[in-house]
Design a protein around this motif. Structure first.
Motif, PDB file in Angstrom:
ATOM      1  N   GLU A   1     -14.130 -12.444 -11.490  1.00  0.00           N
ATOM      2  CA  GLU A   1     -14.698 -11.609 -10.430  1.00  0.00           C
ATOM      3  C   GLU A   1     -14.136 -10.198 -10.556  1.00  0.00           C
ATOM      4  O   GLU A   1     -12.914 -10.014 -10.620  1.00  0.00           O
ATOM      5  CB  GLU A   1     -14.353 -12.191  -9.057  1.00  0.00           C
ATOM      6  N   VAL A   2     -15.016  -9.208 -10.611  1.00  0.00           N
ATOM      7  CA  VAL A   2     -14.594  -7.807 -10.705  1.00  0.00           C
ATOM      8  C   VAL A   2     -14.479  -7.216  -9.307  1.00  0.00           C
ATOM      9  O   VAL A   2     -15.400  -7.326  -8.493  1.00  0.00           O
ATOM     10  CB  VAL A   2     -15.588  -6.981 -11.546  1.00  0.00           C
ATOM     11  N   VAL A   3     -13.350  -6.587  -9.034  1.00  0.00           N
ATOM     12  CA  VAL A   3     -13.120  -5.898  -7.759  1.00  0.00           C
ATOM     13  C   VAL A   3     -12.958  -4.413  -8.062  1.00  0.00           C
ATOM     14  O   VAL A   3     -12.020  -4.016  -8.763  1.00  0.00           O
ATOM     15  CB  VAL A   3     -11.871  -6.435  -7.038  1.00  0.00           C
ATOM     16  N   VAL A   4     -13.866  -3.593  -7.578  1.00  0.00           N
ATOM     17  CA  VAL A   4     -13.842  -2.151  -7.860  1.00  0.00           C
ATOM     18  C   VAL A   4     -12.956  -1.434  -6.844  1.00  0.00           C
ATOM     19  O   VAL A   4     -13.117  -1.597  -5.630  1.00  0.00           O
ATOM     20  CB  VAL A   4     -15.267  -1.565  -7.822  1.00  0.00           C
ATOM     21  N   ILE A   5     -12.006  -0.652  -7.349  1.00  0.00           N
ATOM     22  CA  ILE A   5     -11.079   0.096  -6.499  1.00  0.00           C
ATOM     23  C   ILE A   5     -11.060   1.551  -6.967  1.00  0.00           C
ATOM     24  O   ILE A   5     -10.814   1.831  -8.142  1.00  0.00           O
ATOM     25  CB  ILE A   5      -9.664  -0.517  -6.546  1.00  0.00           C
ATOM     26  N   ASP A   6     -11.297   2.457  -6.039  1.00  0.00           N
ATOM     27  CA  ASP A   6     -11.400   3.886  -6.346  1.00  0.00           C
ATOM     28  C   ASP A   6     -10.032   4.566  -6.277  1.00  0.00           C
ATOM     29  O   ASP A   6      -9.298   4.388  -5.302  1.00  0.00           O
ATOM     30  CB  ASP A   6     -12.348   4.537  -5.339  1.00  0.00           C
ATOM     31  N   ASP A   7      -9.697   5.334  -7.325  1.00  0.00           N
ATOM     32  CA  ASP A   7      -8.510   6.194  -7.239  1.00  0.00           C
ATOM     33  C   ASP A   7      -8.880   7.667  -7.408  1.00  0.00           C
ATOM     34  O   ASP A   7      -7.996   8.533  -7.434  1.00  0.00           O
ATOM     35  CB  ASP A   7      -7.437   5.790  -8.254  1.00  0.00           C
ATOM     36  N   ALA A   8     -10.203   7.943  -7.526  1.00  0.00           N
ATOM     37  CA  ALA A   8     -10.721   9.315  -7.648  1.00  0.00           C
ATOM     38  C   ALA A   8     -10.128  10.079  -8.828  1.00  0.00           C
ATOM     39  O   ALA A   8     -10.316  11.287  -8.938  1.00  0.00           O
ATOM     40  CB  ALA A   8     -10.507  10.098  -6.354  1.00  0.00           C
ATOM     41  N   CYS A   9      -9.421   9.397  -9.710  1.00  0.00           N
ATOM     42  CA  CYS A   9      -8.730  10.043 -10.832  1.00  0.00           C
ATOM     43  C   CYS A   9      -7.701  11.059 -10.341  1.00  0.00           C
ATOM     44  O   CYS A   9      -7.408  12.048 -11.021  1.00  0.00           O
ATOM     45  CB  CYS A   9      -9.709  10.687 -11.810  1.00  0.00           C
ATOM     46  N   GLU A  10      -7.131  10.821  -9.166  1.00  0.00           N
ATOM     47  CA  GLU A  10      -6.129  11.726  -8.612  1.00  0.00           C
ATOM     48  C   GLU A  10      -4.760  11.052  -8.638  1.00  0.00           C
ATOM     49  O   GLU A  10      -4.622   9.914  -8.171  1.00  0.00           O
ATOM     50  CB  GLU A  10      -6.486  12.091  -7.175  1.00  0.00           C
ATOM     51  N   PRO A  11      -3.745  11.741  -9.160  1.00  0.00           N
ATOM     52  CA  PRO A  11      -2.410  11.125  -9.233  1.00  0.00           C
ATOM     53  C   PRO A  11      -1.903  10.585  -7.902  1.00  0.00           C
ATOM     54  O   PRO A  11      -1.300   9.510  -7.856  1.00  0.00           O
ATOM     55  CB  PRO A  11      -1.536  12.273  -9.754  1.00  0.00           C
ATOM     56  N   LYS A  12      -2.157  11.293  -6.812  1.00  0.00           N
ATOM     57  CA  LYS A  12      -1.643  10.828  -5.520  1.00  0.00           C
ATOM     58  C   LYS A  12      -2.335   9.548  -5.056  1.00  0.00           C
ATOM     59  O   LYS A  12      -1.793   8.815  -4.226  1.00  0.00           O
ATOM     60  CB  LYS A  12      -1.797  11.917  -4.463  1.00  0.00           C
ATOM     61  N   GLN A  13      -3.524   9.280  -5.594  1.00  0.00           N
ATOM     62  CA  GLN A  13      -4.250   8.070  -5.217  1.00  0.00           C
ATOM     63  C   GLN A  13      -3.917   6.882  -6.114  1.00  0.00           C
ATOM     64  O   GLN A  13      -4.247   5.741  -5.780  1.00  0.00           O
ATOM     65  CB  GLN A  13      -5.757   8.323  -5.261  1.00  0.00           C
ATOM     66  N   GLY A  14      -3.244   7.152  -7.245  1.00  0.00           N
ATOM     67  CA  GLY A  14      -2.904   6.068  -8.167  1.00  0.00           C
ATOM     68  C   GLY A  14      -2.076   4.969  -7.516  1.00  0.00           C
ATOM     69  O   GLY A  14      -2.437   3.789  -7.573  1.00  0.00           O
ATOM     70  N   PRO A  15      -0.945   5.301  -6.876  1.00  0.00           N
ATOM     71  CA  PRO A  15      -0.142   4.269  -6.226  1.00  0.00           C
ATOM     72  C   PRO A  15      -0.864   3.595  -5.059  1.00  0.00           C
ATOM     73  O   PRO A  15      -0.638   2.408  -4.791  1.00  0.00           O
ATOM     74  CB  PRO A  15       1.095   5.032  -5.744  1.00  0.00           C
ATOM     75  N   VAL A  16      -1.714   4.340  -4.361  1.00  0.00           N
ATOM     76  CA  VAL A  16      -2.480   3.754  -3.253  1.00  0.00           C
ATOM     77  C   VAL A  16      -3.393   2.649  -3.784  1.00  0.00           C
ATOM     78  O   VAL A  16      -3.456   1.548  -3.219  1.00  0.00           O
ATOM     79  CB  VAL A  16      -3.307   4.837  -2.529  1.00  0.00           C
ATOM     80  N   ALA A  17      -4.098   2.956  -4.872  1.00  0.00           N
ATOM     81  CA  ALA A  17      -4.977   1.959  -5.487  1.00  0.00           C
ATOM     82  C   ALA A  17      -4.170   0.767  -6.007  1.00  0.00           C
ATOM     83  O   ALA A  17      -4.571  -0.390  -5.851  1.00  0.00           O
ATOM     84  CB  ALA A  17      -5.769   2.601  -6.625  1.00  0.00           C
ATOM     85  N   ALA A  18      -3.016   1.054  -6.621  1.00  0.00           N
ATOM     86  CA  ALA A  18      -2.181  -0.024  -7.161  1.00  0.00           C
ATOM     87  C   ALA A  18      -1.691  -0.945  -6.053  1.00  0.00           C
ATOM     88  O   ALA A  18      -1.667  -2.178  -6.207  1.00  0.00           O
ATOM     89  CB  ALA A  18      -1.001   0.561  -7.929  1.00  0.00           C
ATOM     90  N   ASN A  19      -1.294  -0.377  -4.931  1.00  0.00           N
ATOM     91  CA  ASN A  19      -0.825  -1.204  -3.811  1.00  0.00           C
ATOM     92  C   ASN A  19      -1.952  -2.044  -3.225  1.00  0.00           C
ATOM     93  O   ASN A  19      -1.711  -3.159  -2.749  1.00  0.00           O
ATOM     94  CB  ASN A  19      -0.191  -0.325  -2.736  1.00  0.00           C
ATOM     95  N   ARG A  20      -3.161  -1.526  -3.267  1.00  0.00           N
ATOM     96  CA  ARG A  20      -4.289  -2.345  -2.820  1.00  0.00           C
ATOM     97  C   ARG A  20      -4.480  -3.542  -3.750  1.00  0.00           C
ATOM     98  O   ARG A  20      -4.745  -4.652  -3.292  1.00  0.00           O
ATOM     99  CB  ARG A  20      -5.568  -1.504  -2.769  1.00  0.00           C
ATOM    100  N   VAL A  21      -4.342  -3.317  -5.045  1.00  0.00           N
ATOM    101  CA  VAL A  21      -4.426  -4.422  -6.003  1.00  0.00           C
ATOM    102  C   VAL A  21      -3.390  -5.485  -5.675  1.00  0.00           C
ATOM    103  O   VAL A  21      -3.679  -6.694  -5.632  1.00  0.00           O
ATOM    104  CB  VAL A  21      -4.227  -3.900  -7.447  1.00  0.00           C
ATOM    105  N   VAL A  22      -2.161  -5.048  -5.456  1.00  0.00           N
ATOM    106  CA  VAL A  22      -1.070  -5.980  -5.155  1.00  0.00           C
ATOM    107  C   VAL A  22      -1.335  -6.720  -3.846  1.00  0.00           C
ATOM    108  O   VAL A  22      -1.199  -7.947  -3.762  1.00  0.00           O
ATOM    109  CB  VAL A  22       0.273  -5.223  -5.087  1.00  0.00           C
ATOM    110  N   ASN A  23      -1.742  -5.987  -2.818  1.00  0.00           N
ATOM    111  CA  ASN A  23      -1.985  -6.600  -1.515  1.00  0.00           C
ATOM    112  C   ASN A  23      -3.143  -7.597  -1.550  1.00  0.00           C
ATOM    113  O   ASN A  23      -3.155  -8.579  -0.790  1.00  0.00           O
ATOM    114  CB  ASN A  23      -2.252  -5.524  -0.458  1.00  0.00           C
ATOM    115  N   ASP A  24      -4.102  -7.342  -2.432  1.00  0.00           N
ATOM    116  CA  ASP A  24      -5.237  -8.260  -2.576  1.00  0.00           C
ATOM    117  C   ASP A  24      -4.935  -9.416  -3.522  1.00  0.00           C
ATOM    118  O   ASP A  24      -5.811 -10.219  -3.829  1.00  0.00           O
ATOM    119  CB  ASP A  24      -6.471  -7.498  -3.078  1.00  0.00           C
ATOM    120  N   LYS A  25      -3.678  -9.473  -3.994  1.00  0.00           N
ATOM    121  CA  LYS A  25      -3.214 -10.548  -4.880  1.00  0.00           C
ATOM    122  C   LYS A  25      -4.060 -10.662  -6.149  1.00  0.00           C
ATOM    123  O   LYS A  25      -4.398 -11.738  -6.614  1.00  0.00           O
ATOM    124  CB  LYS A  25      -3.179 -11.885  -4.120  1.00  0.00           C
ATOM    125  N   ILE A  26      -4.389  -9.487  -6.706  1.00  0.00           N
ATOM    126  CA  ILE A  26      -5.099  -9.428  -7.977  1.00  0.00           C
ATOM    127  C   ILE A  26      -4.059  -9.276  -9.080  1.00  0.00           C
ATOM    128  O   ILE A  26      -3.162  -8.445  -8.985  1.00  0.00           O
ATOM    129  CB  ILE A  26      -6.082  -8.237  -7.992  1.00  0.00           C
TER     130      ILE A  26
END
Length: 370
Positions: A68-93
């Motif tokens: 299953e593919v889960v699409v997560i946006d980081d807008a290619c912005e450095p400040k959004q990178g960790p935000v996206a990563a934490n969403r991955v972790v929180n979603d247990k991906i």
């Protein structure tokens, strides 16, 4: 049983049913831009990932489970990178194909590695992603800037043979990094590089820097960055009568540059991953892309497809959905893929990757230079 107990029992049964359903799939996050000025690069990576997942699922999935593919946006912005990563972790991906841009990927990588999430980027080329990090879960299915930069410089030195080269960049991790690599290789060959300068990404008027290029008499311009800025540089250079050849990395190799630069894009040089779609061995995979109206010939589609298949092979080898075992497998594996054999060094970088130099045309096509 009281009404309250019945309600609790039903709720518990619902949780168990949901958990059982969730366990029937293995999630892979597609982390990259779905918003912002470079969403096309995210589209390229998602095309590759989705095609691989569709093929795996059509063949029965992995260990009896569908992907299953889960699409997560980081807008290619450095400040959004960790935000996206934490969403991955929180979603247990447990697995990520991404990020896409080097800055956002560099910022996110520590989160993935610390939390035990296998991340394979098909497009982030900055050496700083992996240099000196000792990551255990971070990998690439694309070459680094210090592989791509020398390939570009070698072509400039041997084929173009300019008198004066200006090296420009967008001040970001990716653009400045590859520009620095090109300049150092040119300087080692005693090619004059009188200008090494950053421009501001997002600006709409680069006339001042173009005037400087004309004054200095440069006959070749290398730009490290993305297509929106390169398109403007090309168009405004043509408008101001600058007679210089332009070249850039894979970040400028986007069909949308034609709408920005117009006819001035004709003849632009660009380093890109080799066109693996032309390999006859990949005919069935290329057809799978075409059947979904996707382009297997883009810069990142087949590297992303290969990243997904590496994850699949890792899960098969582990015999379970276990990212630690998958990461350990990838560190010593040799995996056949559409972009060639995948094997990684201790930093998670590919031992080999092929970049070619292409000439870009005003109709959006490109031809390889050998």
């Amino acid at each position: 049983m009281t009404f309250q107990l019945k309600t609790l029992a039903l709720a518990a049964a619902g949780v168990l049913a949901f958990s059982a359903h969730a366990a029937d799939t293995i999630k892979i996050a597609a982390v990259g831009p779905t918003t912002g000025p470079v969403t096309q690069y995210g589209d390229m990576v998602r095309e590759g990932l989705n095609t691989a997942v569709e093929q795996v699922n059509a063949a029965g999935g992995v260990l009896g489970k569908k992907l299953e593919v889960v699409v997560i946006d980081d807008a290619c912005e450095p400040k959004q990178g960790p935000v996206a990563a934490n969403r991955v972790v929180n979603d247990k991906i447990h697995y990520v194909v991404g990020g896409v841009c080097s800055g956002a990927t560099i910022a996110a990588a520590p989160v993935y590695d610390e939390e035990g999430v296998v991340m394979i980027t098909a497009s982030a080329t900055a050496p700083a992603l992996t240099d000196g990090k000792n990551y255990q879960y971070i990998f690439r299915t694309i070459g680094r800037d210090d592989q791509q930069g020398p390939a570009a410089a070698k072509y400039i030195i041997e084929k173009v043979k300019p008198q004066k080269v200006a090296v420009l960049h967008d001040k970001a991790s990716y653009g400045q990094g590859i520009a620095s690599s090109v300049r150092s290789t040119l300087q080692a060959a005693n090619v004059a590089t009188p200008i090494f300068e950053g421009i501001n990404a997002g600006d709409t008027d680069y006339s001042a820097v173009i005037t400087k290029l004309k004054t200095e008499g440069v006959d070749f311009v290398y730009f490290g960055g993305y297509h929106p800025e390169m398109g403007l540089l090309l168009r405004q250079a043509a408008e101001q009568g600058l007679k210089a050849k332009f070249m850039g990395p894979e970040g400028v190799g986007n069909p949308d540059i034609n709408a920005i630069a117009g006819e001035a894009v004709e003849g632009m040089l660009v380093t890109l991953p080799a066109d693996f779609s032309q390999n006859p061995a990949n005919a069935a995979i290329v057809k799978a892309f075409k059947d979904k109206k996707r382009d297997a010939a883009g810069a990142f589609q087949l590297p992303a497809y290969s990243a997904a298949m590496a994850i699949v092979e890792g899960i098969k080898a582990a015999g379970e959905d276990n990212p630690e075992k998958v990461a350990n497998f990838l560190r010593t594996a040799k995996i056949a893929s559409p972009i060639g054999e995948l094997s990684w060094n201790k930093s998670g970088d590919l031992n080999h990757f092929e970049f070619d130099v292409f000439t870009w045309h005003k109709d959006g096509s490109k031809t390889v230079n050998k």
